[in-house]
Design an enzyme around this catalytic site. Structure first.
Site, PDB file in Angstrom:
ATOM      1  N   LYS A 198      45.608  38.764  25.344  1.00  0.00           N
ATOM      2  CA  LYS A 198      46.485  37.602  25.115  1.00  0.00           C
ATOM      3  C   LYS A 198      45.654  36.327  25.231  1.00  0.00           C
ATOM      4  O   LYS A 198      45.281  35.907  26.309  1.00  0.00           O
ATOM      5  CB  LYS A 198      47.633  37.562  26.131  1.00  0.00           C
ATOM      6  N   GLU A 273      39.465  35.729  37.835  1.00  0.00           N
ATOM      7  CA  GLU A 273      38.409  34.714  37.887  1.00  0.00           C
ATOM      8  C   GLU A 273      39.130  33.385  37.782  1.00  0.00           C
ATOM      9  O   GLU A 273      39.671  33.040  36.737  1.00  0.00           O
ATOM     10  CB  GLU A 273      37.428  34.950  36.734  1.00  0.00           C
ATOM     11  N   CYS A 307      35.117  26.544  34.766  1.00  0.00           N
ATOM     12  CA  CYS A 307      35.567  26.890  36.118  1.00  0.00           C
ATOM     13  C   CYS A 307      34.480  26.643  37.158  1.00  0.00           C
ATOM     14  O   CYS A 307      34.780  26.375  38.315  1.00  0.00           O
ATOM     15  CB  CYS A 307      36.086  28.323  36.159  1.00  0.00           C
ATOM     16  N   GLU A 404      41.243  21.116  41.831  1.00  0.00           N
ATOM     17  CA  GLU A 404      40.473  21.292  40.599  1.00  0.00           C
ATOM     18  C   GLU A 404      41.057  20.400  39.509  1.00  0.00           C
ATOM     19  O   GLU A 404      42.236  20.493  39.191  1.00  0.00           O
ATOM     20  CB  GLU A 404      40.528  22.762  40.147  1.00  0.00           C
TER      21      GLU A 404
END
Ligand code: ADP
Length: 500
Positions: A198, A273, A307, A404
């Site tokens: 996906k 992750e 990331c 973040e």
């Protein structure tokens, strides 16, 4: 105004790909959604609509999982000889290579990144990754185990085998759309698993083109299925599906939590992750000629939508001003533009939602007392452009220091002594990456083990390799991708024990 007309500069293959609604890949065929719905895909460099894509939901995910299950059970893939699996994976890598320019153009248009970066990093990296993983099928070996079996007089012989986990749900983000898909699909294929992929709703195009190339390479129907759709519908249905054996996810920590909850129904395996707030530590003895440029690229590469982005800059106080001046000068010098413009060094952020989020964080940081030595503003032009931003006068409790941002925004702070650095670096819920910039091996060896992060780079940042384990400590994830460590998470270990 939106328009479906693709940009004039696109190659003929991409114009053709985008000019009609793009279906999803289920059981070897490109098909419409069960609901008949499609959704719009936008060019982040102009804000205009570039494609309509089939909108998968729970019904489509169910069909795709059934196809993947059938393809797994009938053993046409997992039972195929290892060298034949390897050959097919290499054929797919060859096809991606043959279509590299076209895929790079599509990735740049969909995601916003400069087309040269898409070509030499995203597409070339995907080819290398597939080739690395294509080496594994013939090397998935077990071991013989010397067992004693106490209290029994008999002798035994025991060995282990590695077997494919089964049907894998791969849910990927929008920052490196093709490469993230390959990071998940390639090890699954190498181990004999079948997949339902996906892609992110913002960037589904290269994953769908990848699906077409999978079929052109000759993979059996159902081995790879690609279902585009939204996270809350298609993604959630895949994570919760009772016939999926494992879900592997890259994305935000918040969505990672949803995935874990959804996986509890059948206790499927989960690899995550997730987010990061990675520190870049510049020591007193660092070579500033490389550290300043390195710190700038650590955060601004891919518009900070990475990331492992080096989003916290910790600099020894003796060189703080010089480093900030250097990083700010680089930030202000980047040429921002459309990804398909060959002059562009930094593209737009991926979406309207993302630029609102990133600029919201910057406003919040400034309101909390931080000061921008570069950037700080949204660029006033069509598309989603944010100035690369450096924030100083920050303090540990600020939201911009803790959360973040996932954009081109670095928060900088000075430190006085090496013995306080690990505590500052570790003062976050994340633990994905970190870099240390020093010429002193003793300093580096003292600090690397003290930083809680899945990867610690020295005099470099965000270097990843298919062979090097990658993943997070703390709330940055579960498990590892890449290398032997990654491959093993797509297999189950079976012990076989014979009484002689
Ligand atoms: P980002 O924060 O980087 O936008 P997300 O973590 O929101 O990334 O999304 C990464 C991927 O997770 C995308 O493919 C998205 O559609 C999917 N996703 C979002 N929400 C869910 C959910 N509740 N369940 C499963 N997948 C989801």
């Amino acid at each position: 105004m939106t328009t479906l007309a693709p940009l004039d500069v696109l190659c003929a293959a991409n114009k053709d790909f985008l000019c009609r609604p793009i279906g999803m890949l289920i059981d070897g065929a490109m098909v419409a959604a069960q609901s008949g719905k499609t959704f719009a895909v936008f060019d982040p460099g102009s804000g205009r609509e570039i494609a309509q894509v089939a909108e998968g939901d729970a019904a489509d995910i169910d069909l795709a999982v059934k196809a993947a299950r059938r393809a797994f059970q009938d053993k046409t893939w997992s039972g195929m000889k290892a060298h034949a699996r390897e050959r097919l994976m290499h054929r797919l890598a060859d096809l991606i290579e043959a279509h590299a320019d076209e895929l790079a153009e599509l990735e740049s248009l969909d995601q916003g990144k400069p087309v040269a970066m898409a070509r030499h990093l995203d597409v070339a990296g995907s080819v290398d990754y597939l080739r690395y993983m294509a080496g594994w099928p013939s090397k998935l070996e077990g071991s013989t185990i010397p067992v004693s079996v106490p209290y029994m007089p008999n002798r035994f012989f025991a060995y282990t085998m590695r077997e494919a986990v089964g049907v894998i749900g791969c849910i990927v983000p929008w920052n490196f759309p093709l490469m993230m898909a390959v990071w998940k699909v390639a090890p699954a294929l190498a181990t004999g698993c079948t997949v339902v992929l996906k892609p992110a709703e913002q960037t589904p195009l290269t994953a769908l083109r990848f699906g077409q190339l999978v079929m052109e390479a000759g993979f059996p129907a159902g081995v790879v299925n690609v279902v585009p759709g939204f996270g809350g519908t298609a993604g959630a249905a895949l994570a919760a599906h009772p016939d999926v054996d494992k879900v592997t996810f890259t994305g935000s920590t918040e969505v990672g939590r949803h995935i874990v909850h959804a996986a509890t129904g059948n206790l499927k395996k989960v690899t995550l992750e997730l987010g990061g707030k990675s520190p870049v530590v510049i020591c007193e003895d660092a070579d500033l000629d490389i550290a300043i440029g390195g710190a700038a690229m650590a955060i601004f590469f891919n518009q900070g939508q990475v990331c492992t982005a080096g989003s916290r800059l910790l600099v020894h106080k003796s060189m703080f001003d010089k480093v900030i001046e250097g990083v700010s000068a680089i930030a202000s010098s980047f040429k921002l533009g459309h990804g398909l413009d060959p002059e562009t060094q930094l593209g737009p952020l991926v979406s309207k939602e993302q630029i609102d989020r990133v600029s919201g964080y910057v406003k919040c940081g400034l309101a909390d007392g931080a000061r921008a030595t570069a950037g700080g503003q949204v660029v006033d032009r069509a598309g989603y452009f944010m100035q690369p931003t450096v924030l100083v006068d920050t303090s540990p409790g600020m939201k911009v220091v803790q959360e973040e941002i996932f954009g081109p925004v670095v928060v900088a702070m000075p430190f006085s002594h090496m013995d306080e650095v690990a505590a500052i670096a570790n003062n976050t819920e994340f633990g994905l990456g970190a870099s240390i910039w020093t010429r002193d091996l003793n300093k580096m060896h003292a600090l690397a083990p003290a930083i809680k992060a899945g990867t610690v780079w020295v005099n470099c940042h965000s270097i990843v390799d298919p062979a090097m384990p990658f993943g997070g400590f703390k709330q940055s994830g579960w498990g590892r991708e890449h290398g032997k460590a990654g491959i093993e998470l797509y297999t189950e270990t079976k012990s076989v024990c014979l009484m002689l």
